[in-house]
Design an enzyme around this catalytic site. Structure first.
Site, mmCIF file in Angstrom:
data_model
loop_
_atom_site.group_PDB
_atom_site.id
_atom_site.type_symbol
_atom_site.label_atom_id
_atom_site.label_comp_id
_atom_site.label_asym_id
_atom_site.label_seq_id
_atom_site.Cartn_x
_atom_site.Cartn_y
_atom_site.Cartn_z
ATOM 1 N N SER A 160 61.800 -52.852 3.001
ATOM 2 C CA SER A 160 62.657 -52.234 4.129
ATOM 3 C C SER A 160 64.083 -52.613 4.102
ATOM 4 O O SER A 160 64.247 -53.702 3.410
ATOM 5 C CB SER A 160 62.268 -52.532 5.654
ATOM 6 O OG SER A 160 62.945 -52.038 6.439
ATOM 7 N N TYR A 174 58.905 -58.042 12.267
ATOM 8 C CA TYR A 174 59.089 -57.232 11.025
ATOM 9 C C TYR A 174 60.116 -57.638 10.116
ATOM 10 O O TYR A 174 59.860 -57.475 8.890
ATOM 11 C CB TYR A 174 59.801 -55.742 11.568
ATOM 12 C CG TYR A 174 59.475 -54.478 10.512
ATOM 13 C CD1 TYR A 174 58.140 -54.174 10.330
ATOM 14 C CD2 TYR A 174 60.574 -54.048 9.848
ATOM 15 C CE1 TYR A 174 58.091 -52.792 9.578
ATOM 16 C CE2 TYR A 174 60.431 -53.020 9.139
ATOM 17 C CZ TYR A 174 59.134 -52.489 8.662
ATOM 18 O OH TYR A 174 59.222 -51.389 7.858
#
Length: 272
Positions: A160, A174
């Site tokens: 990501s 995350y």
């Protein structure tokens, strides 16, 4: 070399975790369209069966197994069964991932107490790390057992843009999970280069998938997010297909240890 040779993946055996929806399914679709043989893993049995049936109807060979990347023994067994079925494993997309919920700031800029550090439960932290980091390790480990003996293979990890930048509206677990996965890509690439196994990462920005509860599928949320993206839109899962095909094909033979953002310019900052 002609483009059809450069990007040829015909008959390659390609395994994808998190293959039943979103980015994983989009990757499976582009590989199916280019006549690869597919191995689909997902924890969602119903969605996996539906995806497998639809892809099989296009004429490609599909081997599907329900698998949880948190269960290393079961994941290794699933890989072993896939290799027993096809006789070989060429490429793996370590794509399975989960969201971490909202961060400490909402999309409109107000503080959100539910996303504060002290509000993060042990179970929440452990789940995100288990899937988004440890699950990537388990997938790579299961794959290289079959690739090293052939001295060839490709491993592509979905990280990501959160791996390299802070994002206050995304749940805190995350960021370290994806940063760890990105560094694991580089470490694995260094170790496996001698065996002609490349390891690279696709780093998505805002994609309209089921992750995070599917909130980016909301037109209102997507519009809010789009204001921070130079291309002024949230990505569709199909936007990943060109990069996935590149990294799965011989066109990427001399690329390893790379993390390639696919984010409409979001990691560059706001253009206006």
């Amino acid at each position: 070399m002609k483009v059809e040779q450069l990007f040829d993946v015909k008959d390659n055996v390609v395994a994808i975790t998190g293959a039943a929806s979103g980015i994983g399914l989009a990757i499976a679709e582009v590989l199916a369209a280019n006549q690869a043989r597919l191995v689909l893993f997902d924890i969602d049995k119903a969605s996996l069966a539906a995806a497998s049936d639809r892809l099989t109807q296009t004429g490609v060979e599909v081997f599907a197994r329900a698998a949880d990347v948190r269960d290393r023994r079961a994941l290794r067994q699933a890989f072993d069964e896939a290799v027993a079925h096809y006789g070989v494993l060429d490429t793996v997309f370590a794509n399975a991932g989960i969201g971490a919920g909202p961060g400490f700031v909402g999309l409109e800029g107000a503080r959100y107490p539910g996303g504060a550090l002290e509000a993060i439960t042990d179970n929440h932290w452990d789940d995100v790390i288990a899937v988004n980091l440890s699950g990537v390790f388990a997938t790579i480990q299961a794959a290289v057992r079959h690739m090293k003996s052939r001295r060839m293979g490709r491993i592509i990890v979905t990280t990501s843009i959160a791996s390299s930048r802070n994002q206050a509206w995304i749940g805190t677990p995350y960021m370290p999970a994806k940063a760890g996965a990105a560094h694991l890509v580089r470490q694995a690439a260094l170790e496996l280069a001698e065996f002609n196994i490349t390891v690279n990462a696709i780093a998505p920005g805002a994609f309209a998938t089921n992750i995070g509860g599917g909130r980016l599928k909301s037109a209102e949320v997507a519009a809010t997010m789009s204001r921070n993206i130079p291309q002024r839109r949230v990505a569709d899962p199909q936007d990943v297909q060109g990069l996935a095909l590149l990294l799965a094909s011989r066109a990427s033979n001399f690329i390893t240890g790379a993390e390639i953002p696919i984010d409409g310019g979001a990691s560059l900052g706001r253009g206006s």
